[in-house]
Design an enzyme around this catalytic site. Structure first.
Site, PDB file in Angstrom:
ATOM      1  N   GLY A 423      35.695  32.631 -14.844  1.00  0.00           N
ATOM      2  CA  GLY A 423      34.197  32.864 -14.903  1.00  0.00           C
ATOM      3  C   GLY A 423      33.352  31.923 -14.670  1.00  0.00           C
ATOM      4  O   GLY A 423      33.667  30.436 -15.148  1.00  0.00           O
ATOM      5  N   GLY A 425      28.994  30.568 -14.702  1.00  0.00           N
ATOM      6  CA  GLY A 425      27.516  31.138 -14.939  1.00  0.00           C
ATOM      7  C   GLY A 425      26.591  30.041 -15.326  1.00  0.00           C
ATOM      8  O   GLY A 425      26.951  28.959 -15.106  1.00  0.00           O
ATOM      9  N   GLY A 426      25.768  30.452 -15.770  1.00  0.00           N
ATOM     10  CA  GLY A 426      24.636  29.206 -15.917  1.00  0.00           C
ATOM     11  C   GLY A 426      24.902  28.338 -16.961  1.00  0.00           C
ATOM     12  O   GLY A 426      24.848  27.184 -16.915  1.00  0.00           O
ATOM     13  N   VAL A 430      34.336  28.959 -17.102  1.00  0.00           N
ATOM     14  CA  VAL A 430      35.434  29.093 -18.041  1.00  0.00           C
ATOM     15  C   VAL A 430      36.753  29.309 -17.278  1.00  0.00           C
ATOM     16  O   VAL A 430      36.882  29.781 -16.140  1.00  0.00           O
ATOM     17  CB  VAL A 430      35.154  30.744 -18.489  1.00  0.00           C
ATOM     18  CG1 VAL A 430      36.353  31.219 -19.583  1.00  0.00           C
ATOM     19  CG2 VAL A 430      33.733  30.781 -19.301  1.00  0.00           C
ATOM     20  N   ASP A 541      21.502  36.843 -27.504  1.00  0.00           N
ATOM     21  CA  ASP A 541      21.970  36.919 -26.229  1.00  0.00           C
ATOM     22  C   ASP A 541      22.963  38.003 -25.787  1.00  0.00           C
ATOM     23  O   ASP A 541      24.177  38.029 -25.085  1.00  0.00           O
ATOM     24  CB  ASP A 541      22.403  35.652 -25.408  1.00  0.00           C
ATOM     25  CG  ASP A 541      22.237  35.477 -23.811  1.00  0.00           C
ATOM     26  OD1 ASP A 541      21.501  36.410 -23.419  1.00  0.00           O
ATOM     27  OD2 ASP A 541      22.804  34.771 -23.276  1.00  0.00           O
TER      28      ASP A 541
END
Ligand SMILES: *[C@@H]1O[C@H](CO)[C@@H](O)[C@H](O)[C@H]1NC(C)=O
Ligand SMILES: *[C@@H]1O[C@H](CO)[C@@H](O)[C@H](O)[C@H]1NC(C)=O
Ligand SMILES: *[C@@H]1O[C@H](CO)[C@@H](O)[C@H](O)[C@H]1NC(C)=O
Ligand SMILES: *[C@@H]1O[C@H](CO)[C@@H](O)[C@H](O)[C@H]1NC(C)=O
Ligand SMILES: *[C@@H]1O[C@H](CO)[C@@H](O)[C@H](O)[C@H]1NC(C)=O
Ligand SMILES: *[C@@H]1O[C@H](CO)[C@@H](O)[C@H](O)[C@H]1NC(C)=O
Ligand SMILES: *[C@@H]1O[C@H](CO)[C@@H](O)[C@H](O)[C@H]1NC(C)=O
Ligand SMILES: *[C@@H]1O[C@H](CO)[C@@H](O)[C@H](O)[C@H]1NC(C)=O
Ligand SMILES: *[C@@H]1O[C@H](CO)[C@@H](O)[C@H](O)[C@H]1NC(C)=O
Ligand SMILES: *[C@@H]1O[C@H](CO)[C@@H](O)[C@H](O)[C@H]1NC(C)=O
Length: 738
Positions: A423, A425-426, A430, A541
């Site tokens: 993964g 993301g911002g 991961v 979040d």
């Protein structure tokens, strides 16, 4: 006599001692013969006594009646030195002189002559005929054997300042060579003007044969030579007239012992010299002595290592054991034997290796030290101390968080190999990793070293360390030694909820039942966070990408990076607005007041996502409907719910329950936080819906009853926008949604 006498005796003794030492050094006279006259040594073949001379022309006379004693050759030649090696003998001879008075009358005149006996000649190499004067010409008449020849030179000058010191080129001084083999000569001086014009500074003319190196001309010589009676002349002496070949056959052959004959001139006579490797007097039977070349480094060419050995007439060099070569500077010198070279090379190699190893060990040691220091720095920078402290306060919990080492995680993720990325993301990346015990983990690597990120990071660790819930991704540990902190989670196999709803694999859609369970589980987690833990935790979040699914589609809420621990006595917290667009509570966005209800709103969006299969924020929709919450709410208002529900989950059976769920979602999305239900209420409601869902398949009557109750319990703002009759005509798939 007294003191003076004693001193004189001492001086004499010292003189004798010195003399004997000199004699020993030369040791050249025939045994039993006087070897010196005054300070002039007399080597054999010369002698001053009968039988001390080799042949008759080597008999000298030492006049002891004068002090110092005078060594006389022939009738009156004063011998000052004898050289065996060169075959030379130095005598003093008169300076020729013509002096004039003021009227040009010759007042004194001396024209010297020299006559040599057999065996002697005047050395042409070592002497020069020289005339000094400013109104002078000089003639030397000589005999070379029976051959007579005359030579001479002229010297004039007008002033004493004309003369050039050191130069005998005709101004005040002139010189000429005399031929080799000259046996007698006469010097004749003459003047052009009887020195009348130069008398003031040069009344005399001088002429003489002199050892070249001894006479140095200068203007002073005009005066000095008047007081000089004689000057040295070098004579050559030879054993005889014979050449070596003939001489060897004669009884009088002079070369004795380790000596040999040689011919120094190309016309007559011979000399003897010691063989190479010997020194001494070659004319004496035991005169030539073996030289110990090894005593004098100049005499042997052995290299330092090459051991010198004195042999008769020579020497040898020998290399020490383990070396080969002749040990000579001009030869092979001494080289290590090959057999020796190998161990030496090996030894050197091993030494070098050891050196190299120790250097590299030192290098790595230092580097490691630096690395450890760096790790410590990161550990502190990453809030390791704070965390350690925090964690240590939570002792007693059965599963504590482990602090991993950087190496461990590097190994687990195969050095953060691209292929292990699960993964991005911002927040960071991961990685999937496998620990040494075989456990599969997810390693979250922060993207930035930004301080706020690190705070978030620590925050997440702290939050998660307080949570133990089956629907929360379990934090296994973290690593603070790296520049960016790393979190280690249990690995959730099935990806994010987002991927399941919106991803490519839309074919594998999840049923309404499962969606409801996911919503229930998520709500359960949030409810737990809000109330069940010792302090209130606001996730902040909540979104579909933060809800992971395992193989059984069990929800696992993750990413507590933004979560906040709210002290119990506080119900709201002023923070910097943080969250994800599309999920962000508008009230929180306006007031910056963070409450649990912000999570409720976000959850509402996720729930709508589950219901509609639409993205929380989509640029495919019109501007006012870009936000899913707005789109959903406006659809509700326009009785258009059916249009927005995910067609893949809608069927005749569940349409009412979907409507109910939509109403719950709508309440979650109310603008005013206070009007939203609490997470606990939502969770309970969802639980109830799930129960109903089960009942729906068991007992339709009971279902209807339950349904009726639930319909009454809440206001139904959301209308489906079609009648049951029209349902079929819409061509909605009538499968059961499974
Ligand atoms: C001999 O002695 C005289 C002085 O007494 C000295 O000038 C001369 O150089 C000496 N000669 C040698 C060969 O030592
Ligand atoms: C030494 O010289 C004398 C005189 O000239 C001579 O009589 C004598 O034979 C010489 N000695 C030898 C061994 O020739
Ligand atoms: C020795 O020298 C002195 C002084 O020059 C001289 O008078 C004497 O006659 C010489 N002796 C001999 C034997 O020539
Ligand atoms: C130089 O001296 C010689 C002999 O004393 C004499 O005959 C001659 O005339 C002199 N010449 C001059 C130019 O004085
Ligand atoms: C110079 O010498 C000559 C001859 O020797 C002599 O006749 C003459 O008188 C001398 N002149 C002087 C000035 O002494
Ligand atoms: C020089 O030597 C030659 C030959 O040896 C002889 O004839 C001549 O008379 C000698 N001259 C003098 C001045 O002694
Ligand atoms: C030559 O040498 C002497 C001393 O050795 C000195 O007095 C004289 O001035 C010199 N003459 C020249 C022309 O250099
Ligand atoms: C040179 O010596 C002679 C005698 O040997 C002498 O008469 C004359 O005066 C001397 N001249 C000088 C300049 O010393
Ligand atoms: C000494 O020995 C070396 C080599 O062994 C040889 O070249 C040299 O000629 C010898 N020297 C003498 C004086 O025999
Ligand atoms: C070496 O030299 C010495 C002289 O210093 C000599 O006495 C000796 O005999 C020499 N040795 C050999 C082996 O020739």
């Amino acid at each position: 006599m007294g003191l003076q006498g004693i001193m004189l005796m001492q001086l004499t003794l010292i003189g004798l001692l010195l003399a004997s030492m000199a004699a020993a050094a030369v040791a050249q006279a025939k045994p039993g013969c006087p070897d010196r006259c005054g300070n002039v040594s007399i080597p054999y073949p010369f002698g001053t006594k009968k039988d001390c001379n080799h042949s008759q022309h080597f008999l000298l006379y030492c006049n002891d009646s004068v002090v110092p004693p005078k060594l006389i050759l022939g009738l009156n030649l004063h011998v000052v030195s004898i050289s065996l090696k060169l075959g030379e003998l130095k005598i003093l001879h008169y300076v020729g002189r013509d002096c004039y008075n003021s009227s040009g009358g010759l007042v004194s005149n001396n024209d010297p002559m020299l006559r040599l006996g057999p065996g002697y000649t005047i050395s042409g190499r070592r002497n020069k005929f020289t005339a000094v004067g400013c109104d002078t010409y000089a003639i030397v008449r000589a005999y070379k054997g029976q051959e007579r020849y005359t030579t001479g030179c002229m010297s004039v000058c007008d002033s004493i300042t004309n003369v050039i010191n050191g130069s005998c080129s005709g101004i005040g001084c002139c010189e000429t060579s005399i031929p080799e083999g000259t046996t007698n000569f006469t010097v004749k001086l003459s003047s052009y003007n009887n020195h009348t014009s130069v008398r003031a500074f040069n009344p005399c003319s001088y002429a003489f044969v002199v050892e070249e190196t001894h006479f140095k001309f200068s203007s002073n010589q005009f005066r000095d030579l008047n007081n000089t009676e004689n000057l040295p002349v070098v004579l050559d002496w030879r054993i005889g007239k014979e050449r070596c070949k003939a001489a060897r056959k004669t009884e009088t052959y002079a070369c004795k012992g380790k000596s040999e004959c040689y011919e120094p001139d190309d016309w007559s006579g011979y000399l003897c010299k010691c063989l190479d490797g010997y020194h001494g007097n070659p004319y004496l039977p035991d005169g030539c002595q073996d030289i110990n070349e090894c005593d004098d480094p100049r005499l042997n060419k052995c290299v330092k290592k090459g051991r010198c050995k004195n042999t008769s007439g020579n020497y040898t060099c020998a290399c020490p054991k383990g070396y080969h070569g002749d040990g000579r500077q001009d030869g092979d010198r001494c080289n290590l034997d090959h057999l020796q070279v190998i161990p030496v090379v090996l030894g050197a190699g091993i030494g070098f290796m050891i050196l190299l190893l120790s250097i590299s060990w030192l290098y790595w040691g230092l580097k490691k030290r630096k690395f450890i220091k760096l790790k410590e720095k990161f550990f502190q920078q990453n809030g390791g101390l704070m965390l350690q402290q925090q964690l240590s306060q939570e002792e007693g919990s059965d599963e504590t968080i482990k602090i991993f080492t950087a190496e461990e995680l590097e190994k687990a993720t195969n050095k953060y190999d691209e292929s292990n990325i699960v993964g991005r993301g911002g927040y960071g990346t991961v990685y999937k990793g496998t620990l040494t015990n075989g456990r599969i983990v997810a390693v979250k690597k922060s993207k930035m070293i930004d301080k706020s990120q690190i705070e978030q990071f620590i925050n997440e660790v702290l939050v998660l360390s307080q949570i133990n819930h089956r629907n929360v991704v379990k934090l296994l540990g973290c690593c603070l030694e790296t520049e960016v902190p790393l979190l280690v989670y249990e690995f959730i196999t099935n990806g994010t909820l987002f991927n399941h709803i919106h991803g490519e694999r839309k074919a594998s859609t999840i049923s309404w039942e499962v969606r409801l369970r996911i919503a229930t589980e998520t709500a359960g987690v949030l409810s737990y966070l809000h109330s069940a833990t010792s302090t209130t935790i606001i996730h902040r979040d909540v979104k579909s990408t933060n809800i992971l699914l395992d193989d059984n589609y069990t929800a696992k809420v993750s990413d507590f990076g933004a979560s906040r621990l709210v002290p119990l006595d506080q119900t709201q917290l002023s923070t910097l607005v943080q969250g994800t667009l599309g999920y962000l509570d508008p009230e929180y966005l306006l007031t910056s007041q963070l409450t649990e209800k912000s999570d409720v709103y976000s959850f509402g969006v996720v729930f709508v996502e589950l219901l509609t299969g639409e993205k929380a924020l989509s640029f495919d929709r019109s501007e006012e409907e870009r936000s899913l919450a707005m789109y959903f709410l406006s659809s509700c208002k326009d009785d258009n719910l059916f249009q927005v529900l995910d067609k893949r989950i809608v069927n005749e059976e569940n349409i009412e329950r979907l409507k109910e769920a939509a109403n719950l979602a709508k309440r979650c999305l109310r603008l005013k936080g206070d009007e939203r239900p609490t997470m606990k209420e939502v969770a309970m409601e969802l639980e109830r819906m799930r129960m109903m869902e089960k009942y729906a398949w068991i007992d339709s009557k009971e279902k209807e009853q339950l349904h009726g109750e639930s319909s009454k319990a809440y206001d139904n703002d959301c209308s489906l926008g079609f009648t049951s009759a029209s349902f079929d005509s819409l061509g909605v798939p009538m499968n059961d949604g499974r």
